[in-house]
Design an enzyme around this catalytic site. Structure first.
Site, short mmCIF file in Angstrom:
data_model
loop_
_atom_site.label_atom_id
_atom_site.label_comp_id
_atom_site.label_asym_id
_atom_site.label_seq_id
_atom_site.Cartn_x
_atom_site.Cartn_y
_atom_site.Cartn_z
N LYS A 141 26.13 68.12 56.88
CA LYS A 141 25.99 66.93 57.73
C LYS A 141 25.01 65.93 57.12
CE LYS A 141 22.82 69.16 60.99
NZ LYS A 141 22.61 69.49 62.40
N ARG A 142 24.11 66.43 56.29
CA ARG A 142 23.16 65.51 55.63
C ARG A 142 23.82 64.68 54.53
NH1 ARG A 142 20.30 65.55 59.49
NH2 ARG A 142 19.43 67.51 60.18
#
Ligand code: GLU
Length: 503
Positions: free
Chosen positions: A259-260
């Site tokens: 998700k980063r």
């Protein structure tokens, strides 16, 4: 037996785009086989529960048109479909497994276990260690009963028998073998009466008649425990078939997409925007970026699956027709964002102009722009070949929506000279006198006008374009004029003339 599949996310935050792909493959498999697609919310881990996440999941499924046949918010006869509403069911089955001899009560305190872990880095509660610990395998029946009567905090653990090979025929990976000696005695029911993922997942898959478990590769190791649970309960005959999906890899192809990575690569990795507690935990979405749901679905479908052949554009019906688990790849699929953009361009180009107008309207309104239906439909038709994302219609195509704010002075310097003033004034009158304001008629008429005055296209058309848009960019000038309409075109010509004269 008819196919029943489930998408079983845990509401621990925004649903990653990989989760949407899992839901999609389940959905397509159900459609292909005339089966049932179920949404089950696995929210038994109260520590990881995030408010709003369940709603987010449902909204994301609706946006991508992956509508469950049964599930939280969608009805169905085998509910409830939210695990926190099924607590008693798991407690009953956990005790049942103890009775069957495949699970046991463990009374070890958290402190005692911490002590053991501190003493031995790789301490595992398993067939080797359990014989020396405080559980219903080592304590007398009376002592166990006393503990239970006194309400001593306890968990229920799976009793993993040693020296077993656990074989799974995964529909994607083929045969996978686990050795039971390497498995721990997983906690099934926690001291607070809540089940762990493993117990709840298996009990529910069984009670909900799930025939195929299609989920991410990260769950493959858990499957060994799951098979032992099916065996322990005596449910092996109806155990679902497993298909573990390959990972989605970073855009450069190295390692799992996280998700980063969204922030790192400046791309969305979530279906919808998510506003978390902190900026770090807030993410942009495919929807808000301006992807069409159909393009998103098509892109995700081909992330790890392809039916063979050249075709890349598939409607949902075509996907469902073509889908098969056999064509899912074993290796990770690179998250190729450029490809996602390509799909979106193709879908926007093919979209109905009226449907596009509906999507553009809120974007136009948010900017305080004109948003009448016919104008938006015509703007959509004019701009759809040039945009990648929905907001591009108003951002790239700003010149259709707002009066010219800045002119390309360099170009004006090249094209304008005071001798053109009477021609430009005549041009305005000529435009005003038009009865039909369609691009081709306008083009014909202006050609005659120029011819009559011995003007070349290069003398007047760049100025016309500058008058309408301020810049030399944009679609064909007659098309632009037609979309703007006569009144606005004349207004812009007048404003521009004043500017040219002052320039
Ligand atoms: N709750 C699990 C998850 O969050 C489900 C895994 C499974 O499908 O069994 O992905």
């Amino acid at each position: 037996m008819s196919v029943r599949v489930r998408f079983a996310p845990s509401p621990t935050g925004a649903l990653h785009i990989g989760g949407v792909r899992t839901a999609l493959y389940n959905y397509l498999f159900a459609r292909k086989n005339g089966g049932t697609f179920i949404l089950r919310i696995e929210d038994t881990d109260q520590n990881r529960y995030v408010p709003g996440a369940e709603q987010y999941i449902i909204e994301a499924l609706k946006w991508t048109h992956l509508i469950p046949d049964e599930g939280v918010g969608f009805g169905g006869d085998l509910g409830p479909y939210r695990q926190s509403d099924r607590k008693e069911i798991y407690q009953k089955y956990a005790r049942e497994l103890v009775r069957l001899g495949h699970a046991y009560y463990a009374f070890d305190t958290p402190e005692a276990l911490e002590g053991l872990r501190a003493g031995e880095a790789n301490f595992t509660y398993n067939f080797r260690t359990r014989t020396g610990l405080s559980n219903s395998l080592t304590l007398s029946a009376d002592a166990v009963q006393q503990h239970l009567d006194a309400g001593t905090p306890c968990v229920i653990r799976l009793k993993v028998e040693p020296e077993q090979a656990i074989r799974i025929e995964d529909l994607i990976r083929g045969e996978v073998v686990f050795q039971s000696n390497e498995l721990d005695d997983k906690v099934l029911l926690k001291a607070d009466g809540m089940p762990t993922y493993h117990l709840a997942n298996i009990v529910d898959d069984h009670l909900m008649g799930i025939t195929h478990v299609i989920r991410g590769e990260e769950w493959l190791p858990s499957t060994a425990h799951h098979v032992l649970l099916y065996r322990g309960f005596g449910w092996e005959d109806t155990m679902p078939k497993f298909a573990h999906l390959p990972l989605i890899l970073k855009p450069e192809g190295n390692g799992k997409l996280s998700k980063r990575d969204g922030a790192k690569f400046g791309i969305p990795v979530f279906p919808l925007a998510w506003a978390g507690q902190t900026a770090e935990d807030s993410f942009p979405g495919f929807r808000e970026t301006g992807f069409l749901p159909e393009a998103t679905v098509n892109f995700l479908a081909l992330l790890g699956w392809h039916p063979g052949g050249e075709q890349e554009i598939f409607s949902m019906d075509e996907l469902a027709q073509a889908f098969s688990i056999e064509h899912i790849g074993k290796s990770g699929a690179r998250f190729d964002y450029e490809k996602a953009k390509w799909f979106n361009q193709r879908y926007i180009q093919a979209a109905d102009n009226r449907a596009l107008a509906t999507s553009i309207r809120p974007l136009a309104e948010a900017k305080g722009y004109r948003s009448d239906e016919e104008f938006l439909v015509r703007s959509a038709a004019l701009m759809k070949e040039r945009v990648t994302f929905l907001p591009d219609f108003v951002e790239q195509g700003y010149y259709l929506f707002e009066p010219v704010r800045t002119y390309d002075n360099e170009m004006i310097g090249k094209k304008w000279n005071p001798a053109l003033q009477p021609h430009f004034e005549a041009l305005i009158e000529h435009v005003e006198a038009q009865t039909t304001f369609e691009a081709s008629a306008l083009e014909e008429s202006l050609k005659e006008f120029m011819h009559g005055r011995s003007l070349k296209a290069g003398d007047i058309l760049p100025l016309l374009r500058l008058a309408l848009a301020g810049t030399m960019k944009g679609p064909a000038v007659f098309d632009m004029a037609a979309v703007l309409g006569k009144t606005e075109t004349v207004r812009r010509l007048q404003t521009a003339l004043a500017y040219f004269l002052g320039a």
